[in-house]
Design a protein around this motif. Structure first.
Motif, mmCIF file in Angstrom:
data_model
loop_
_atom_site.group_PDB
_atom_site.id
_atom_site.type_symbol
_atom_site.label_atom_id
_atom_site.label_comp_id
_atom_site.label_asym_id
_atom_site.label_seq_id
_atom_site.Cartn_x
_atom_site.Cartn_y
_atom_site.Cartn_z
ATOM 1 N N THR A 71 9.453 -11.585 1.444
ATOM 2 C CA THR A 71 8.876 -12.907 1.658
ATOM 3 C C THR A 71 9.733 -13.733 2.594
ATOM 4 N N PHE A 72 11.030 -13.615 2.408
ATOM 5 C CA PHE A 72 11.912 -14.576 3.051
ATOM 6 C C PHE A 72 12.285 -14.198 4.489
ATOM 7 N N VAL A 73 12.461 -12.893 4.742
ATOM 8 C CA VAL A 73 12.965 -12.476 6.047
ATOM 9 C C VAL A 73 12.133 -12.988 7.229
ATOM 10 N N PRO A 74 10.798 -12.868 7.198
ATOM 11 C CA PRO A 74 10.055 -13.374 8.356
ATOM 12 C C PRO A 74 10.330 -14.848 8.645
ATOM 13 N N PHE A 75 10.448 -15.664 7.570
ATOM 14 C CA PHE A 75 10.712 -17.088 7.786
ATOM 15 C C PHE A 75 12.123 -17.323 8.317
ATOM 16 N N ALA A 76 13.090 -16.635 7.695
ATOM 17 C CA ALA A 76 14.478 -16.795 8.131
ATOM 18 C C ALA A 76 14.605 -16.376 9.599
ATOM 19 N N TRP A 77 13.940 -15.288 9.925
ATOM 20 C CA TRP A 77 13.999 -14.765 11.290
ATOM 21 C C TRP A 77 13.403 -15.750 12.284
ATOM 22 N N THR B 164 -5.619 -4.308 -3.233
ATOM 23 C CA THR B 164 -4.175 -4.313 -3.042
ATOM 24 C C THR B 164 -3.565 -5.636 -3.480
ATOM 25 N N GLN B 165 -4.175 -6.743 -3.062
ATOM 26 C CA GLN B 165 -3.571 -8.032 -3.413
ATOM 27 C C GLN B 165 -3.698 -8.317 -4.909
ATOM 28 N N THR B 166 -4.786 -7.817 -5.529
ATOM 29 C CA THR B 166 -4.951 -8.016 -6.973
ATOM 30 C C THR B 166 -3.859 -7.270 -7.738
ATOM 31 N N LEU B 167 -3.638 -6.000 -7.346
ATOM 32 C CA LEU B 167 -2.606 -5.198 -8.006
ATOM 33 C C LEU B 167 -1.221 -5.796 -7.814
ATOM 34 N N LEU B 168 -0.957 -6.213 -6.586
ATOM 35 C CA LEU B 168 0.344 -6.808 -6.289
ATOM 36 C C LEU B 168 0.550 -8.084 -7.107
ATOM 37 N N ALA B 169 -0.487 -8.918 -7.168
ATOM 38 C CA ALA B 169 -0.392 -10.164 -7.938
ATOM 39 C C ALA B 169 -0.134 -9.866 -9.409
ATOM 40 N N LEU B 170 -0.843 -8.866 -9.933
ATOM 41 C CA LEU B 170 -0.675 -8.504 -11.338
ATOM 42 C C LEU B 170 0.744 -8.008 -11.601
ATOM 43 N N THR B 171 1.233 -7.137 -10.717
ATOM 44 C CA THR B 171 2.590 -6.601 -10.889
ATOM 45 C C THR B 171 3.627 -7.720 -10.876
ATOM 46 N N LEU B 172 3.523 -8.598 -9.881
ATOM 47 C CA LEU B 172 4.498 -9.690 -9.777
ATOM 48 C C LEU B 172 4.426 -10.594 -11.001
ATOM 49 N N ALA B 173 3.211 -10.872 -11.469
ATOM 50 C CA ALA B 173 3.059 -11.749 -12.630
ATOM 51 C C ALA B 173 3.655 -11.099 -13.868
ATOM 52 N N LEU B 174 3.428 -9.795 -14.044
ATOM 53 C CA LEU B 174 3.985 -9.096 -15.203
ATOM 54 C C LEU B 174 5.507 -9.162 -15.186
ATOM 55 N N VAL B 175 6.074 -8.936 -14.005
ATOM 56 C CA VAL B 175 7.534 -8.965 -13.890
ATOM 57 C C VAL B 175 8.063 -10.375 -14.177
ATOM 58 N N LEU B 176 7.381 -11.374 -13.639
ATOM 59 C CA LEU B 176 7.854 -12.755 -13.816
ATOM 60 C C LEU B 176 7.591 -13.289 -15.219
ATOM 61 N N MET C 254 -0.668 -8.887 6.461
ATOM 62 C CA MET C 254 -0.263 -10.281 6.474
ATOM 63 C C MET C 254 -1.012 -11.070 5.401
ATOM 64 N N ASN C 255 -2.305 -10.818 5.262
ATOM 65 C CA ASN C 255 -3.076 -11.600 4.294
ATOM 66 C C ASN C 255 -2.805 -11.210 2.852
ATOM 67 N N ILE C 256 -2.537 -9.934 2.629
ATOM 68 C CA ILE C 256 -2.160 -9.510 1.278
ATOM 69 C C ILE C 256 -0.896 -10.256 0.880
ATOM 70 N N TRP C 257 0.044 -10.272 1.802
ATOM 71 C CA TRP C 257 1.338 -10.919 1.592
ATOM 72 C C TRP C 257 1.180 -12.411 1.346
#
Lengths: 276, 279
Positions: free
Chosen positions: A23-29, B69-81, B148-151
């Motif tokens: 997340t951070f690298v693109p912004f820092a860059w 992809t974005q749903t799975l990623l969101a779920l994973t991040l939420a579970l971890v957090l 980019m949009n997934i991110w």
């Protein structure tokens, strides 16, 4: 909630840290490039910390590009007007729908639900034609007035006010306050969290909006920052130092607002999200 | 109330009504706007329009990859957090960064990273891998926008997941612990089933959002949908027909088609969620 197993904690941290870097690298860059001379960016000797720290990129965008300041002003002016308008109109409409029995109450409510379902692209072309016939293309009112109400947030405010304790308003009525006085003196101050969430969303939406200004603005003096930035990219096609400086000037205000109102922002996401 | 009603009437309801009428006309917007009645011809024309086919194909491909992809990623991040981990507020704020940044800026940063002299190629060169002209290759351009949009969108859904997780009764987990359930069991038999309605909601929101892709494609390709139509989306095509070819009637018809698709998805969601409530 996951158990705190001893082997799990390091794994979780690895996931979090990897994603944080991503997340951070693109912004820092981008930020670091905005303080570098072009030669350093092109040469390939580029660490995150500029070897030759320079403010020249920022001077360039404000001095050589006299319109940049104007674009910044346009963006702020439009976003502030749109936000204030939405706060007043959406809250009043939401309150009226939740509390006041007026003729057409139900019809109005169903109209809002209907509008919620229709994606914005449908209204693009007719809105353009309406603005054209009003002579509002290339004007502030053309940018501001059509987006001064928002069906989503009228709906959200209605849901908020429906759960609002009636007793306070009844007490206010006994004290002889009218609808408007009750609304502005009693109800609105207690709705601050909902208003804050709404304000941030509307401000960000307006600040970052690209499509609407693209359609209705053709004079570069009237451009907002997203359009300005796009033009800028066209002019300085490989001057990544200038482009990144301009991008940072555009991102900074949004980031400040976000950092400041972070709590409300996240509450707003969940409020509009999980209740929709 | 009255001003709200007036503005809604002129800028929300009237346009919807007009859009339907316009789609049956040939509209030429230069100078004095001229209208010629064309009946259903705008709608028939879509079926033989090669660019409509390409835009639909790109958009559907985009939706099909980005949404899961974005749903799975969101779920994973939420579970971890959602675990008892230190510094989670810091990570929450940090992850949200791309979501608040404008699509215009994100696109420029990504284009810069992917340009032939950019960070991505430098990184590949350091690893001894071949570098590549990412931006000029039609088979890569849309993928870059997808990434980019997934991110940028996953953190938004992560927050919705996190909120939903707060509603899961703690007693369920306590009971499961007493029965000797492992962390994995709890995830599979308690957390995920509980999150099912939210997941459905997130998928629908994702579909609606991705179908409306415009900014990134426009900035990336300077409005052309290139290279070689690879970033042409439905909304970009509507824009091109309305404001470049000045054929607003046909563009209005295309917009109605898009609206129809999105409304069908929304209706399915409403029906589904109502059924959930009854059960």
């Amino acid at each position: 909630m996951l158990e705190k197993a001893s082997w799990l904690t390091p794994v979780l941290y690895v996931i979090l840290i990897l994603y944080a870097i991503l997340t951070f690298v693109p912004f820092a860059w981008a930020l670091s490039a905005s303080f570098k001379p072009l030669s350093e960016i092109v040469s390939g000797a580029d660490g995150l910390i500029p070897q030759q720290f320079t403010l020249e990129n920022y001077q360039q965008i404000f001095i050589q590009e006299p319109l940049f300041g104007r674009w910044l002003f346009n963006s702020i002016f439009v976003a502030v007007c749109v936000t204030l308008g939405n706060l007043i109109f959406n809250s009043m409409a939401g309150y009226a729908l939740a509390r006041i029995r007026f003729p057409g109450n139900q019809i109005f409510f169903f109209l809002i639900l209907a509008v919620l379902m229709v994606p914005g692209q449908v209204t693009l072309i007719p809105t353009f034609l309406i603005l054209k016939s009003l002579g509002w293309l290339n004007s502030y009112q053309g940018l501001i007035v059509p987006s001064i109400v928002n069906a989503t947030f009228i709906f959200m405010m209605r849901q908020f006010f429906i759960n609002f304790p009636k007793e306070l308003e009844e007490a206010a009525a006994l004290d002889g306050l009218g609808y408007l006085e009750t609304f502005f003196q009693i109800v609105l101050p207690l709705a601050k969290p909902a208003l804050a969430a709404q304000a941030i969303f509307i401000f960000m939406g307006s600040w970052n909006n690209f499509l609407t200004p693209l359609l209705i603005l053709s004079e570069t003096e009237m451009f907002t920052l997203p359009l300005g930035l796009n033009t800028f990219k066209g002019q300085y096609i490989s001057y990544w130092n200038y482009i990144m400086a301009a991008s940072m000037m555009f991102t900074l205000p949004a980031l400040l607002i976000y950092a400041f109102f972070n709590r409300y922002f996240i509450r707003g996401v969940t409020f509009t999200g999980s209740k929709g | 109330m009255a001003p709200t009603f007036l503005i809604m009437g002129v800028f929300l309801l009237l346009p919807i009504f007009l859009a339907i009428i316009l789609s049956f006309y040939r509209v030429q917007p230069l100078g004095d706007v001229s209208y010629t009645f064309r009946g259903w011809r705008n709608f028939w024309r879509m079926f033989s329009d090669e660019r409509v086919r390409i835009a639909l194909k790109n958009t559907v491909e985009y939706v099909a990859i980005v949404v899961p992809t974005q749903t799975l990623l969101a779920l994973t991040l939420a579970l971890v957090l959602n675990t008892q981990i230190k510094g989670k507020n810091f990570f929450r704020v940090l992850f949200f960064l791309p979501t608040v940044t404008s699509s215009a800026v994100l696109t420029l940063i990504f284009m810069w990273i992917c340009n032939s002299n950019g960070l991505l190629n430098r990184f590949l060169a350091v690893l001894g891998l071949p570098t590549y002209n990412w931006l000029g290759d039609p088979s890569v351009a849309l993928k870059a926008i997808m990434l980019m949009n997934i991110w940028a969108t996953a953190p938004l859904f992560m927050v919705i997941y996190l909120a939903a997780m707060q509603d899961i009764p703690e007693t369920l987990y306590e009971a499961a612990t007493l029965d000797g359930a492992s962390a994995w069991d709890k995830l599979i038999y308690i957390t995920l089933p509980f999150l099912q309605p939210v997941t459905f909601f997130i998928i629908v929101m994702g579909i609606i959002g991705t179908f409306q892709l415009f900014d990134q494609s426009y900035i990336f390709s300077r409005g052309s949908g290139g290279p070689n139509n690879s970033t042409l989306t439905v909304v970009l095509l509507i824009y091109q027909y309305a404001f470049k070819n000045l054929d607003m009637g046909y563009a209005a018809a295309l917009a109605l088609m898009l609206a129809l698709v999105i409304m069908i998805v929304t209706l399915i969601q409403r029906m589904w969620i109502q059924e959930e409530n009854f059960n």
